[in-house]
Design a protein around this motif. Structure first.
Motif, PDB file in Angstrom:
ATOM      1  N   ALA A  16      42.572 -53.222  14.956  1.00 46.36           N
ATOM      2  CA  ALA A  16      42.657 -51.804  14.589  1.00 46.36           C
ATOM      3  C   ALA A  16      41.414 -51.309  13.865  1.00 46.36           C
ATOM      4  N   LYS A  19      39.909 -48.089  14.938  1.00 45.37           N
ATOM      5  CA  LYS A  19      40.499 -46.823  14.492  1.00 45.37           C
ATOM      6  C   LYS A  19      39.861 -46.338  13.192  1.00 45.37           C
ATOM      7  N   ARG A 164      51.515 -51.705  14.036  1.00 51.45           N
ATOM      8  CA  ARG A 164      50.262 -51.058  14.419  1.00 51.45           C
ATOM      9  C   ARG A 164      49.856 -50.058  13.339  1.00 51.45           C
ATOM     10  N   ALA A 166      48.785 -46.984  11.241  1.00 50.22           N
ATOM     11  CA  ALA A 166      49.017 -45.551  11.402  1.00 50.22           C
ATOM     12  C   ALA A 166      47.778 -44.893  12.006  1.00 50.22           C
ATOM     13  N   GLU A 167      47.992 -43.826  12.758  1.00 45.91           N
ATOM     14  CA  GLU A 167      46.872 -43.152  13.419  1.00 45.91           C
ATOM     15  C   GLU A 167      45.932 -42.539  12.378  1.00 45.91           C
ATOM     16  N   PRO A 168      44.640 -42.476  12.696  1.00 47.51           N
ATOM     17  CA  PRO A 168      43.657 -41.963  11.731  1.00 47.51           C
ATOM     18  C   PRO A 168      43.978 -40.583  11.179  1.00 47.51           C
ATOM     19  N   ASP A 169      44.515 -39.676  12.027  1.00 45.90           N
ATOM     20  CA  ASP A 169      44.822 -38.337  11.517  1.00 45.90           C
ATOM     21  C   ASP A 169      45.980 -38.361  10.533  1.00 45.90           C
TER      22      ASP A 169
END
Length: 406
Positions: A16, A19, A164, A166-169
């Motif tokens: 990750a 990311k 996984r 967390a998403e960057p945003d």
């Protein structure tokens, strides 16, 4: 939104790591001054040059390579940081942070900084669920470390599950929320109870209720976000423990009574949202009670009334709040409870209403004080309800009658 804020972004050795480049870019675009530290393992996944281009600053990998002889980099960054974000965070670095191991630039800086730390775990689902990892994260939460929970989905290893990053945003939004949140409970200690208790009948069976703890956990998270030191006494739930909150998990009403009494005197605010059993079986069997012909009669005894005890021993200037979950005559029962238990105010709801019962993500509540109804709220998320309750706490701690405008 982040203008004038210095963020140290630590990147550790997981897939990750790619990311983290998007996260670095998002933070810079929001105005932050971002300094990136890569562990040696992270540099195997993504090149330092990527972060140098995105942050427009030198990227540190080796703590023994000092670019500026007038400073010691790990101390300088530790002192300058307004927030440290580690994304992704491996199980290895979580363990190092827990036990104070400082064997590279990132972990050494973590020991030196007094800035808040935000951890974004990323790992295989079985690693994430391992008892050692969970205990390490619990320890860090109790120290005030913030967590951005990993998402569920397809993992690089081929498994599907939680782990996984967390998403960057999402992480960038959490950073913005951190810097823009209210801090009107800073310096206060808030004691919250949540969830249901269990009263054992035999080794297999117990008596309980439908409370999931969602309302109490929302209050604990809200109070922590507003700067309070939060102690959460929780019945057994299936909810992740809130970041930065001292959580004490109990089972029976007696366990909750003893734990609440232990912390009550140090609390400026006590919010008792737990659904505590009113009765317990008098006889608790050592072995499983076998099925027989005919009916089974169980004799119950009253449990200790925790809220009444707190009202009788309330400290000067302490704010005490109760909850009343009713199915009829809500106002009548709420007013009886507030007067008999010496509460500052009570949060009442009719759990028979759709959207207001146990297990939902929403609630419909009315707030009463000793003079009667203060206000009623429409159906809101439990986090929104929590914020309105905390607004009332803040108003009354400042000597105001209510947060509601006249």
């Amino acid at each position: 939104m982040l203008h004038g804020k210095t963020i140290v972004l630590g990147v550790t050795g997981g897939i990750a790591a790619y990311k983290a480049a998007a996260l670095c870019s998002a933070l810079v675009q929001k105005g932050a001054e971002v300094h990136v530290i890569l562990t040696a393992s992270a540099a195997e996944f993504i090149q330092p040059l990527t972060f140098q281009a995105l942050s427009r600053r030198h990227v540190i990998v080796d703590m023994f390579v000092e670019q500026d002889p007038t400073i010691i980099s790990h101390i300088d960054l530790a002192d300058r940081a307004d927030l440290v974000v580690i994304a992704p965070t491996t199980a290895n670095v979580i363990a190092k942070a827990t036990h104070g191991i400082a064997d590279d630039m990132l972990t050494t800086m973590l020991l030196a900084t007094r800035a808040p730390v935000m951890i974004c775990p990323a790992m295989n689902v079985h690693m994430y669920e391992h008892v050692a990892v969970q205990q390490n994260m619990d320890t860090l939460r109790e120290r005030g470390v913030l967590f951005v929970e990993p998402a569920e989905g397809f993992l690089a290893c081929g498994y599907v599950g939680k782990g996984r990053m967390a998403e960057p945003d999402v992480i960038a939004d959490k950073v913005v929320q951190f810097f823009t949140k209210k801090q009107d409970l800073h310096g206060k200690t808030v004691l919250v109870t949540a969830g249901a208790t269990r009263e054992a009948f035999d080794p297999i069976r117990f008596i309980t209720n439908r409370s999931t703890g969602k309302m109490g956990y929302a209050i604990a998270e809200g109070a922590r976000a507003r700067g309070a030191k939060v102690i959460l006494v929780s019945g057994i739930t299936h909810i992740a423990q809130p970041s930065g909150v001292q959580t004490r998990v109990v089972e029976s009403a007696e366990d909750m009574y003893q734990t609440v009494c232990r912390y009550a005197d140090e609390a400026d605010v006590i919010i008792k949202s737990a659904a505590v059993s009113d009765y317990r079986p008098i006889e608790v069997h050592d072995q499983k009670v076998k099925k027989k012909d005919g009916n089974l009669v169980i004799e119950f005894a009253r449990t200790k009334d925790i809220l009444k005890h707190l009202g009788e021993h309330k400290q000067a200037n302490q704010i005490l709040i109760g909850f009343a979950a009713e199915t009829e005559r809500v106002e009548e029962y709420a007013m009886e409870k507030i007067m008999s238990k010496n509460l500052d105010f009570i949060v009442a709801n009719n759990v028979a209403m759709e959207g207001a019962g146990f297990g939902t993500d929403t609630n419909i509540v009315s707030l009463y004080d000793q003079a009667g109804l203060v206000f009623s709220l429409p159906q809101l998320s439990k986090r929104e309800v929590a914020e309105r309750i905390l607004d009332e706490v803040v108003a009354r701690s400042k000597g105001k009658n209510t947060c509601m405008p006249k």
